[in-house]
Design an enzyme around this catalytic site. Sequence first.
Site, PDB file in Angstrom:
ATOM      1  N   HIS A 117       0.856  -1.156  -0.118  1.00  0.00           N
ATOM      2  CA  HIS A 117       0.109   0.174  -0.055  1.00  0.00           C
ATOM      3  C   HIS A 117       0.831   1.291   0.064  1.00  0.00           C
ATOM      4  O   HIS A 117       0.858   2.014   0.903  1.00  0.00           O
ATOM      5  CB  HIS A 117      -0.831  -0.029   1.523  1.00  0.00           C
ATOM      6  CG  HIS A 117      -2.091  -0.870   1.165  1.00  0.00           C
ATOM      7  ND1 HIS A 117      -2.892  -1.317   2.270  1.00  0.00           N
ATOM      8  CD2 HIS A 117      -2.929  -1.311   0.170  1.00  0.00           C
ATOM      9  CE1 HIS A 117      -3.850  -1.943   1.892  1.00  0.00           C
ATOM     10  NE2 HIS A 117      -3.795  -2.115   0.543  1.00  0.00           N
ATOM     11  N   HIS A 157     -11.171  -8.461  -7.677  1.00  0.00           N
ATOM     12  CA  HIS A 157     -10.873  -7.186  -6.864  1.00  0.00           C
ATOM     13  C   HIS A 157     -10.061  -6.305  -7.840  1.00  0.00           C
ATOM     14  O   HIS A 157      -9.208  -6.926  -8.487  1.00  0.00           O
ATOM     15  CB  HIS A 157     -10.265  -7.449  -5.608  1.00  0.00           C
ATOM     16  CG  HIS A 157      -9.739  -6.440  -4.644  1.00  0.00           C
ATOM     17  ND1 HIS A 157     -10.404  -5.226  -4.799  1.00  0.00           N
ATOM     18  CD2 HIS A 157      -8.901  -6.421  -3.852  1.00  0.00           C
ATOM     19  CE1 HIS A 157      -9.678  -4.319  -3.833  1.00  0.00           C
ATOM     20  NE2 HIS A 157      -8.832  -4.952  -3.255  1.00  0.00           N
ATOM     21  N   GLU A 182      -7.778  -3.855  -7.001  1.00  0.00           N
ATOM     22  CA  GLU A 182      -6.841  -3.174  -6.467  1.00  0.00           C
ATOM     23  C   GLU A 182      -5.534  -4.026  -7.184  1.00  0.00           C
ATOM     24  O   GLU A 182      -5.687  -5.033  -7.485  1.00  0.00           O
ATOM     25  CB  GLU A 182      -6.528  -3.522  -5.007  1.00  0.00           C
ATOM     26  CG  GLU A 182      -5.393  -2.566  -4.182  1.00  0.00           C
ATOM     27  CD  GLU A 182      -5.966  -2.282  -2.763  1.00  0.00           C
ATOM     28  OE1 GLU A 182      -6.289  -3.199  -2.164  1.00  0.00           O
ATOM     29  OE2 GLU A 182      -5.000  -1.622  -2.215  1.00  0.00           O
ATOM     30  N   ASP A 237      -2.524  -5.218  -6.562  1.00  0.00           N
ATOM     31  CA  ASP A 237      -1.842  -6.152  -6.265  1.00  0.00           C
ATOM     32  C   ASP A 237      -2.592  -7.496  -6.726  1.00  0.00           C
ATOM     33  O   ASP A 237      -2.097  -8.554  -6.861  1.00  0.00           O
ATOM     34  CB  ASP A 237      -1.683  -6.445  -4.721  1.00  0.00           C
ATOM     35  CG  ASP A 237      -2.897  -6.118  -4.015  1.00  0.00           C
ATOM     36  OD1 ASP A 237      -3.902  -5.108  -4.393  1.00  0.00           O
ATOM     37  OD2 ASP A 237      -3.160  -6.692  -3.030  1.00  0.00           O
ATOM     38  N   HIS A 251     -11.775  -5.661   1.291  1.00  0.00           N
ATOM     39  CA  HIS A 251     -11.788  -4.304   1.980  1.00  0.00           C
ATOM     40  C   HIS A 251     -12.233  -3.238   1.079  1.00  0.00           C
ATOM     41  O   HIS A 251     -12.022  -1.896   1.468  1.00  0.00           O
ATOM     42  CB  HIS A 251     -10.628  -4.089   2.706  1.00  0.00           C
ATOM     43  CG  HIS A 251      -9.498  -3.996   1.968  1.00  0.00           C
ATOM     44  ND1 HIS A 251      -8.709  -2.619   1.877  1.00  0.00           N
ATOM     45  CD2 HIS A 251      -8.847  -4.685   0.660  1.00  0.00           C
ATOM     46  CE1 HIS A 251      -7.813  -2.859   1.074  1.00  0.00           C
ATOM     47  NE2 HIS A 251      -7.865  -3.909   0.445  1.00  0.00           N
ATOM     48  N   ASP A 286      -9.178 -10.899  -0.772  1.00  0.00           N
ATOM     49  CA  ASP A 286      -8.238 -10.434   0.208  1.00  0.00           C
ATOM     50  C   ASP A 286      -8.689 -10.949   1.628  1.00  0.00           C
ATOM     51  O   ASP A 286      -7.661 -10.995   2.568  1.00  0.00           O
ATOM     52  CB  ASP A 286      -8.666  -9.041   0.534  1.00  0.00           C
ATOM     53  CG  ASP A 286      -7.789  -8.150  -0.539  1.00  0.00           C
ATOM     54  OD1 ASP A 286      -6.530  -8.338  -0.731  1.00  0.00           O
ATOM     55  OD2 ASP A 286      -7.962  -6.948  -0.935  1.00  0.00           O
ATOM     56  N   TYR A 298      -2.367  -8.012   9.625  1.00  0.00           N
ATOM     57  CA  TYR A 298      -3.350  -7.957   8.311  1.00  0.00           C
ATOM     58  C   TYR A 298      -4.617  -7.483   8.789  1.00  0.00           C
ATOM     59  O   TYR A 298      -5.375  -6.682   8.136  1.00  0.00           O
ATOM     60  CB  TYR A 298      -3.351  -9.018   7.650  1.00  0.00           C
ATOM     61  CG  TYR A 298      -3.928  -9.367   6.252  1.00  0.00           C
ATOM     62  CD1 TYR A 298      -3.104  -9.178   5.084  1.00  0.00           C
ATOM     63  CD2 TYR A 298      -5.351  -9.461   6.215  1.00  0.00           C
ATOM     64  CE1 TYR A 298      -3.559  -9.348   3.972  1.00  0.00           C
ATOM     65  CE2 TYR A 298      -5.959  -9.680   4.837  1.00  0.00           C
ATOM     66  CZ  TYR A 298      -4.970  -9.349   3.549  1.00  0.00           C
ATOM     67  OH  TYR A 298      -5.447  -9.471   2.348  1.00  0.00           O
ATOM     68  N   HIS A 344      -3.593 -13.605  -0.680  1.00  0.00           N
ATOM     69  CA  HIS A 344      -2.117 -13.416  -0.248  1.00  0.00           C
ATOM     70  C   HIS A 344      -1.724 -14.615   0.814  1.00  0.00           C
ATOM     71  O   HIS A 344      -2.551 -14.671   1.752  1.00  0.00           O
ATOM     72  CB  HIS A 344      -2.282 -11.947   0.538  1.00  0.00           C
ATOM     73  CG  HIS A 344      -2.538 -10.937  -0.485  1.00  0.00           C
ATOM     74  ND1 HIS A 344      -1.831 -10.466  -1.524  1.00  0.00           N
ATOM     75  CD2 HIS A 344      -3.586 -10.184  -0.274  1.00  0.00           C
ATOM     76  CE1 HIS A 344      -2.295  -9.431  -2.098  1.00  0.00           C
ATOM     77  NE2 HIS A 344      -3.422  -9.045  -1.528  1.00  0.00           N
TER      78      HIS A 344
HETATM   79 FE1  FEO Z   1      -7.264  -5.071  -1.622  1.00  0.00          FE
HETATM   80 FE2  FEO Z   1      -4.745  -7.593  -1.612  1.00  0.00          FE
HETATM   81  O1  FEO Z   1      -5.819  -5.926  -2.188  1.00  0.00           O
END
Ligand code: FEO
Length: 393
Positions: free
Chosen positions: A21, A77, A79, A81, A143, A162, A190, A223
Site C-alpha cells: 500500500h 478485486h 486493487e 496487487d 476491503h 483479500d 493484516y 495473499h
Molecule cells: Fe485489496 Fe490485496 O488488495
Amino acid sequence: MKISNTVQWVGKIDWDLRKFHGSEYSTFYGSTYNSYLVRDEKTALIDTVWAPYAREYVRHLSSLIDLESIDYVIAPHAEIDHSGGLPELMRHIPDKPVFCSPRGVDSLRGHFHQDWNFQPVKTGDRLSLGSRELIFVEAPMLHWPDNMFCYLTEEAILFSNDAFGQHLASEQLYNDLVDQDLLFRECMKYYANILNPFSVQVEKKIKELLAMQLPISIICPSHGVIWREKPLQIVDRYREWAGAYREDQVSIVYDTMWEGTRRMAESIAAGIHEAAPLTEIKLLNSSKTDKNEIITEIFRSGTVLFGSPTINRGILTSMAGLLEEVRGLKFRGKKAAAFGCYGWSGEGVGILSDALRDAGFELVSEGLRVLWNPDRESLEECVQYGRKLAADI
Ligand code: FEO
C-alpha cells in the site's frame, strides 16, 4: 502447484516486498499474489498478480496453458496487487469475458481505462465450468466496495480474495506447513491494519457465508498460504477479531524528546504491573517502532495510553501521524488515556485526549501532565496513576 484435481496455483511469491500500500504497510516477510487456474471442461483464471510482475506472470502462465484456452477471466478485486496482471493478460486474449462484481466494472475501468468484455455477477450467480460451477459471493468492503469471493463446487474450495490472507512469502503453499506463531501474527497484523474498520461487514459476511451452508474443504486467499488444515479456523479467528477484540493487555505508546515522557511511560507501566501483575504491558516508542506493529498491539489491547510532550503547542509528529491512522481504523471497545510532560504551555495531553475521543476510545481519565523534567515525586505520581488505572480498567 496443484491444489486439487482441477485447481492449480499460478501466482507469484514476492520475497522482496517490504512495503505494501505504497509505504503504509510493512511486510517484513514479503507476500504472495495468489492466482488460480481452474481446469474443468471450461477453464477459468481467478485473480492475477501485482503489476510489476505482470510480464513474468503471463510468460509463466503461457508455459502452462495456451492462453487462448482460458475461457473465463475472474477479476474479484481491482486493487493492482490482484488485477495488475490483467492488461498484459488481456493484450493476448482481449475478447475473453472478465467476470467481476458490478462495482468491479467501475473499479477496473477506473484503473485500466479499457473496455474489456465485462460480465458483472452478483451474489448467488453461478458459472458452469462443466462438471463444476463457480458460485459468486460479493464481499463489499472486505476491503474495497468491489471485492468478491467465489466458490468452486465439488471440490468445495472458497476463493476468498483479500479476506483470510496474510503478507507472508513462503515456498510452502499450505497453512499447516509454516510457523504457526508467525502465521497467526501476520494474520492479525493484516486484520488490524486493513480490515478492522470494516469489522461490521466482516461479521455480516461470515454469517451470510455460513448460512449458505456450503461445505468448505479449502480456503484459497489471494495473499499468503492456503488454508487446507482446519480451514474454518481462520474464519473463527475473524469472527473473534471482528467483535471489538481485546486481550488482557495495556499498550503504552509514546514519543519523547528529552526522555521525560519516556520516564513517565515506564513509571506508569510499573504502577500498572504492581496492581495487575498478570496484565501484559507493552511500551512502544512511536518514533522507533514500526507503525503497523504498534497498530497490531493497539488492536490486541483493552486499554491504550498515548504519550507526548508538548511542542509548539502541539504533539510530536510520530504521535500525530499514528493518531491519524488510529482514527481511520475505527477501533471499538477500547479505553484510553493521555500523558506527557511539558515546559510552559502544555497543550499536548489535551490534544491527545481530544484525538482519542474523536477516534472512538473511551477516556478513563483526563490525562496526566508533568511540568518540566519529572523528578522523583512526579514519577511516584505516575506510578500511582498506573496503579489507579489498573484498578479502573
Ligand atoms: Fe485489496 Fe490485496 O488488495
